[in-house]
Scaffold this motif. Structure first.
Motif, PDB file in Angstrom:
ATOM      1  N   LEU A 183      45.252  31.807  42.219  1.00 21.25           N
ATOM      2  CA  LEU A 183      45.672  32.797  43.219  1.00 21.25           C
ATOM      3  C   LEU A 183      44.543  33.804  43.438  1.00 21.25           C
ATOM      4  O   LEU A 183      43.779  34.089  42.522  1.00 21.25           O
ATOM      5  CB  LEU A 183      46.918  33.548  42.725  1.00 21.25           C
ATOM      6  N   PRO A 184      44.428  34.361  44.672  1.00 23.33           N
ATOM      7  CA  PRO A 184      43.449  35.435  44.874  1.00 23.33           C
ATOM      8  C   PRO A 184      43.753  36.604  43.926  1.00 23.33           C
ATOM      9  O   PRO A 184      44.917  36.884  43.638  1.00 23.33           O
ATOM     10  CB  PRO A 184      43.664  35.851  46.335  1.00 23.33           C
ATOM     11  N   ILE A 185      42.698  37.269  43.460  1.00 23.89           N
ATOM     12  CA  ILE A 185      42.854  38.359  42.480  1.00 23.89           C
ATOM     13  C   ILE A 185      42.314  39.664  43.053  1.00 23.89           C
ATOM     14  O   ILE A 185      41.139  39.762  43.398  1.00 23.89           O
ATOM     15  CB  ILE A 185      42.084  38.033  41.180  1.00 23.89           C
ATOM     16  N   LEU A 186      43.194  40.654  43.173  1.00 22.56           N
ATOM     17  CA  LEU A 186      42.775  42.014  43.516  1.00 22.56           C
ATOM     18  C   LEU A 186      42.804  42.803  42.202  1.00 22.56           C
ATOM     19  O   LEU A 186      43.845  42.882  41.556  1.00 22.56           O
ATOM     20  CB  LEU A 186      43.731  42.614  44.543  1.00 22.56           C
ATOM     21  N   ALA A 187      41.644  43.333  41.792  1.00 17.45           N
ATOM     22  CA  ALA A 187      41.546  43.963  40.473  1.00 17.45           C
ATOM     23  C   ALA A 187      41.106  45.418  40.612  1.00 17.45           C
ATOM     24  O   ALA A 187      40.061  45.702  41.179  1.00 17.45           O
ATOM     25  CB  ALA A 187      40.537  43.200  39.610  1.00 17.45           C
ATOM     26  N   THR A 188      41.926  46.335  40.099  1.00 23.24           N
ATOM     27  CA  THR A 188      41.563  47.752  40.193  1.00 23.24           C
ATOM     28  C   THR A 188      41.613  48.432  38.825  1.00 23.24           C
ATOM     29  O   THR A 188      42.621  48.406  38.135  1.00 23.24           O
ATOM     30  CB  THR A 188      42.482  48.513  41.175  1.00 23.24           C
ATOM     31  N   MET A 211      33.872  42.868  37.417  1.00 19.08           N
ATOM     32  CA  MET A 211      35.123  42.263  37.900  1.00 19.08           C
ATOM     33  C   MET A 211      34.831  41.149  38.900  1.00 19.08           C
ATOM     34  O   MET A 211      35.487  40.099  38.888  1.00 19.08           O
ATOM     35  CB  MET A 211      36.037  43.340  38.503  1.00 19.08           C
ATOM     36  N   VAL A 212      33.832  41.374  39.759  1.00 14.76           N
ATOM     37  CA  VAL A 212      33.458  40.330  40.724  1.00 14.76           C
ATOM     38  C   VAL A 212      32.899  39.121  39.981  1.00 14.76           C
ATOM     39  O   VAL A 212      33.297  37.971  40.236  1.00 14.76           O
ATOM     40  CB  VAL A 212      32.420  40.863  41.746  1.00 14.76           C
ATOM     41  N   ASP A 213      32.000  39.370  39.035  1.00 10.74           N
ATOM     42  CA  ASP A 213      31.408  38.267  38.272  1.00 10.74           C
ATOM     43  C   ASP A 213      32.477  37.463  37.533  1.00 10.74           C
ATOM     44  O   ASP A 213      32.363  36.252  37.364  1.00 10.74           O
ATOM     45  CB  ASP A 213      30.391  38.798  37.249  1.00 10.74           C
ATOM     46  N   ALA A 214      33.535  38.142  37.087  1.00  7.45           N
ATOM     47  CA  ALA A 214      34.595  37.457  36.335  1.00  7.45           C
ATOM     48  C   ALA A 214      35.517  36.646  37.248  1.00  7.45           C
ATOM     49  O   ALA A 214      36.275  35.811  36.772  1.00  7.45           O
ATOM     50  CB  ALA A 214      35.401  38.477  35.547  1.00  7.45           C
ATOM     51  N   LYS A 242      29.615  43.457  47.269  1.00  5.00           N
ATOM     52  CA  LYS A 242      29.820  43.110  48.683  1.00  5.00           C
ATOM     53  C   LYS A 242      31.272  42.759  49.014  1.00  5.00           C
ATOM     54  O   LYS A 242      31.645  42.695  50.179  1.00  5.00           O
ATOM     55  CB  LYS A 242      28.937  41.890  49.021  1.00  5.00           C
ATOM     56  N   VAL A 243      32.076  42.482  48.013  1.00  6.21           N
ATOM     57  CA  VAL A 243      33.463  42.050  48.262  1.00  6.21           C
ATOM     58  C   VAL A 243      34.300  43.229  48.782  1.00  6.21           C
ATOM     59  O   VAL A 243      33.886  44.377  48.680  1.00  6.21           O
ATOM     60  CB  VAL A 243      34.125  41.471  46.987  1.00  6.21           C
ATOM     61  N   PRO A 244      35.490  42.957  49.352  1.00  6.65           N
ATOM     62  CA  PRO A 244      36.355  44.048  49.811  1.00  6.65           C
ATOM     63  C   PRO A 244      36.711  45.032  48.685  1.00  6.65           C
ATOM     64  O   PRO A 244      36.846  44.632  47.531  1.00  6.65           O
ATOM     65  CB  PRO A 244      37.612  43.321  50.309  1.00  6.65           C
ATOM     66  N   ILE A 245      36.854  46.290  49.083  1.00  5.58           N
ATOM     67  CA  ILE A 245      37.169  47.365  48.125  1.00  5.58           C
ATOM     68  C   ILE A 245      38.613  47.843  48.345  1.00  5.58           C
ATOM     69  O   ILE A 245      39.041  48.062  49.480  1.00  5.58           O
ATOM     70  CB  ILE A 245      36.209  48.555  48.324  1.00  5.58           C
ATOM     71  N   ALA A 246      39.330  48.016  47.237  1.00  7.94           N
ATOM     72  CA  ALA A 246      40.712  48.504  47.290  1.00  7.94           C
ATOM     73  C   ALA A 246      40.811  49.907  46.706  1.00  7.94           C
ATOM     74  O   ALA A 246      40.154  50.218  45.715  1.00  7.94           O
ATOM     75  CB  ALA A 246      41.627  47.569  46.486  1.00  7.94           C
ATOM     76  N   ALA A 247      41.628  50.753  47.356  1.00 10.00           N
ATOM     77  CA  ALA A 247      41.873  52.097  46.824  1.00 10.00           C
ATOM     78  C   ALA A 247      43.371  52.364  46.846  1.00 10.00           C
ATOM     79  O   ALA A 247      44.020  52.247  47.886  1.00 10.00           O
ATOM     80  CB  ALA A 247      41.145  53.143  47.671  1.00 10.00           C
TER      81      ALA A 247
END
Ligand code: ZN
Length: 326
Positions: A183-188, A211-214, A242-247
């Motif tokens: 599944l796609p992973i959004l990690a904050t 987090m991106v590397d993982a 470069k990936v999308p950023i979540a806040a």
């Protein structure tokens, strides 16, 4: 009907996706969740700290109602209330035996409300074991999160939100456990007690890169700080990857001396006195494009009024952009 688009496609198409707000604090305020007040503060060390998600099986109507409010306010993603839903944390609160039922019910309720209007994310949080036991807890954490990810994937979430991790090491374990689900992973990450380092000493930029590397698809920050203060962290992350950023900021006012609401004396019984006005969220949404933020949500203290404010802010910037083009 299930959404066929995934979260990354949605971000690529729209630039910014609007998430939802915080569930446990809002449901505590409404009388459906135990704050653990009088026992122990969340994550402080020994006991449960409570704030667990058994409302999904004990009072599903209350949870369903909050999902509806977020959806009505403009949320394009509903998070299943599975925060603090790992077996050991539920055990400490007396609900370990219902781990499967709580996770399954939470996803089903979110899905039922989302219909074909929103994506459903499974929420995976820190276990609190790194705070309680240190790094020796790593293998136990791996087992607990692996189990929860399997439950969430089986229940049919569209993607995973790994959130409110204080230790990067625990976050990286969670990402590793999540990868198997495909599944796609959004990690904050969550920064406490400082804005410049997480609990095990990594900067926001280092956290984002790791987090991106993982294997995280979207990275960012959630909880503890209000929008104005959390920007210092998203900017560092934006520059680093470069990936999308979540806040997903919280809606409580913190101070220069204590920039995290759970360390303020008002937590958990006087939060009304540090509640931020919702127009702070509107202003944050108006800046989100220029700050390079692609997933905008709220954490603790953010109810549907704040998601409405976000939606207004995003609509304003879209209009400005259209005016500039024409
Ligand atoms: Zn929060």
């Amino acid at each position: 009907m299930r959404q066929t688009e995934n979260i990354l496609e949605r971000i690529n198409k729209q630039g910014i996706v609007l998430g939802d707000g915080g569930y446990l604090i809002e449901l505590e305020r409404r009388g459906w969740v135990d704050s653990g007040s009088g026992r122990e503060k969340v994550g402080a060390g020994k006991g449960s700290g409570q704030f667990t998600p058994e409302v999904a099986i004990e009072n599903p109507e209350a949870l369903r109602q909050l999902h509806k409010e977020f959806l009505n306010a403009g949320s394009e993603v509903l998070q299943a209330l599975t925060f603090f839903g790992t077996r050991e944390k539920l055990n400490r609160a007396g609900y370990g035996g219902q781990t499967e039922a709580i996770n399954d019910a939470a996803v089903k309720i979110a899905r039922e409300v989302a219909g074909d209007k929103a994506l459903v994310a499974g929420s995976v949080s820190r276990t609190q074991l790194f705070e309680r036991e240190g790094r020796s807890a790593a293998n136990h954490v791996r087992d607990l999160i692996t189990e929860q990810v399997r439950l969430l994937a089986d229940a049919g979430v569209d993607f995973l939100i790994l959130e409110t991790f204080f230790h990067l090491e625990e976050m990286l374990i969670a990402i590793e456990c999540s990868r198997e689900s495909k599944l796609p992973i959004l990690a904050t990450m969550t920064f406490r007690p400082t804005l410049t380092q997480c609990s095990d000493g990594h900067t926001p930029a280092d956290c984002a890169r790791s987090m991106v590397d993982a294997g995280a698809t979207i990275v960012g920050v959630n909880c503890e700080q209000e929008p104005d203060r959390i920007l210092a962290i998203t900017r560092e992350m934006r520059k680093a990857v470069k990936v999308p950023i979540a806040a997903q900021p919280s809606a409580f006012r913190t101070t220069d001396a204590v920039p995290c609401f759970t360390k303020l004396p008002q937590f958990p019984d006087e939060m009304e006195s540090i509640q931020l006005p919702r127009n702070a969220f509107q202003r944050f949404a108006e800046r989100a494009h220029e700050e390079g933020i692609n997933f905008l949500g709220g954490c603790c203290g953010c109810n549907a009024a704040y998601i409405h404010a976000y939606a207004r802010g995003l609509a304003m910037t879209t209009k400005t952009a259209q005016r500039n083009v024409s």
